[in-house]
Design an enzyme around this catalytic site. Structure first.
Site, PDB file in Angstrom:
ATOM      1  N   SER A  33      75.787  87.041  60.056  1.00  0.00           N
ATOM      2  CA  SER A  33      75.487  88.465  60.180  1.00  0.00           C
ATOM      3  C   SER A  33      74.201  88.679  60.976  1.00  0.00           C
ATOM      4  CB  SER A  33      75.360  89.091  58.790  1.00  0.00           C
ATOM      5  OG  SER A  33      74.929  90.436  58.878  1.00  0.00           O
ATOM      6  N   GLY A  38      71.289  90.905  63.804  1.00  0.00           N
ATOM      7  CA  GLY A  38      69.871  90.881  63.470  1.00  0.00           C
ATOM      8  C   GLY A  38      69.642  91.255  62.012  1.00  0.00           C
ATOM      9  N   GLY A  57      62.797  89.206  50.374  1.00  0.00           N
ATOM     10  CA  GLY A  57      63.623  89.040  51.565  1.00  0.00           C
ATOM     11  C   GLY A  57      63.724  87.604  52.032  1.00  0.00           C
ATOM     12  N   GLU A  58      63.625  86.651  51.097  1.00  0.00           N
ATOM     13  CA  GLU A  58      63.650  85.243  51.489  1.00  0.00           C
ATOM     14  C   GLU A  58      64.962  84.847  52.149  1.00  0.00           C
ATOM     15  OE1 GLU A  58      63.064  80.746  49.613  1.00  0.00           O
ATOM     16  OE2 GLU A  58      62.447  82.511  48.455  1.00  0.00           O
ATOM     17  N   ARG A  59      66.081  85.347  51.638  1.00  0.00           N
ATOM     18  CA  ARG A  59      67.370  84.999  52.234  1.00  0.00           C
ATOM     19  C   ARG A  59      67.434  85.481  53.684  1.00  0.00           C
ATOM     20  NH1 ARG A  59      71.399  87.590  50.606  1.00  0.00           N
ATOM     21  NH2 ARG A  59      73.046  86.048  50.798  1.00  0.00           N
ATOM     22  N   GLU A  92      63.201  94.466  44.047  1.00  0.00           N
ATOM     23  CA  GLU A  92      63.986  94.281  45.265  1.00  0.00           C
ATOM     24  C   GLU A  92      65.137  93.317  45.030  1.00  0.00           C
ATOM     25  OE1 GLU A  92      64.648  92.025  47.789  1.00  0.00           O
ATOM     26  OE2 GLU A  92      64.832  93.267  49.566  1.00  0.00           O
ATOM     27  N   ARG A  96      69.680  93.924  44.294  1.00  0.00           N
ATOM     28  CA  ARG A  96      70.643  93.292  45.178  1.00  0.00           C
ATOM     29  C   ARG A  96      71.639  92.499  44.331  1.00  0.00           C
ATOM     30  NH1 ARG A  96      69.361  93.813  50.380  1.00  0.00           N
ATOM     31  NH2 ARG A  96      67.300  94.676  50.775  1.00  0.00           N
TER      32      ARG A  96
END
Length: 236
Positions: A33, A38, A57-59, A92, A96
């Site tokens: 993706s 981006g 947002g590590e992934r 965060e 998710r």
């Protein structure tokens, strides 16, 4: 919301991520993706003396680095000094998909310590009710190995809820058998029920049993999976 910025990936250092397990198939999908479109959702950072520390947002950052091994700029939101980075990271991640109850348990426990045991404040921050917080905190009665197995999807939540009744050293022993023989949740419940002591037959003062973590009645008020009330998960 803070202003969107674009930060060199090389300037970003690892943070304290409450999420400990990343599914390989899902990561592969995210990489594709990011390769095609981006990073659509900015990562969250905070400034430090040299560069930035990753808050959430590590992934996405891993996927970006996989697609751009030579570097590049990552869309990011930079927290201000007064922002609670630990709370932001936990919120965060829990908002998710697929964050494990084990990861939620450890992270909310850390947040509770940060706020000096104020459960109402943790519930407010997380958007949880008091019942969910109590269930997640109760999972910290599980051993580190059991929580790791739950986070890595090698056991179900029901396994962990049942194992929380017994001493941690016993949990690790049983966990090995569960994994080796693919023991189901229902089979584990039957086996633990046979292992436990019926408190009605115990020849000692049971006043302390009322609040004991090994009393199945207390587990029943928290977990979906539990054995019958009035059983002791620590017969010794």
């Amino acid at each position: 919301m803070r202003e969107l910025q674009h930060i060199p990936a090389a300037d970003i250092q690892q943070g304290n991520n409450p999420r400990r397990y990343f599914d390989e198939a899902e990561m592969a999908e995210l990489v594709e993706s990011v390769r095609e479109s981006g990073i659509l959702q900015p990562i969250i950072l905070r400034r430090q003396d040299t560069g930035y520390q990753l808050v959430a947002g590590e992934r996405r950052l891993r996927a970006f680095r996989s697609v751009n091994p030579d570097g590049g700029n990552v869309p990011a939101i930079i927290l201000e000094e007064e922002d609670d980075a630990d709370a932001v990271a936990l919120i965060e991640n829990t908002q998710r998909a697929d964050m494990s109850p084990a990861e939620e348990a450890l992270a909310s426990h850390a947040l509770l310590k940060k706020y000096n045991g104020n459960r109402d404040e943790v519930c407010r921050i997380m958007g949880w009710n008091s019942s969910k917080l109590a269930r997640r905190l109760a999972l910290t009665l599980c051993s580190a190995n059991v929580l790791d197995a739950l986070a890595e999807r090698r056991i179900f939540l029901g396994h962990a809820e049942l194992l929380a009744l017994v001493p941690k050293e016993k949990q690790d022993e049983v966990l090995q058998k569960v994994l080796a023989h693919d023991v189901s949740v229902s089979d584990l419940k039957t086996r633990l029920a046979a292992y436990c002591l019926d408190l009605s037959t115990a020849a000692f003062n049971k006043e302390q049993c009322r609040t004991c973590r090994h009393n199945s009645a207390n587990q029943a008020s928290l977990f979906a999976e539990c054995i019958d009330a009035g059983q002791c998960g620590n017969p010794s």
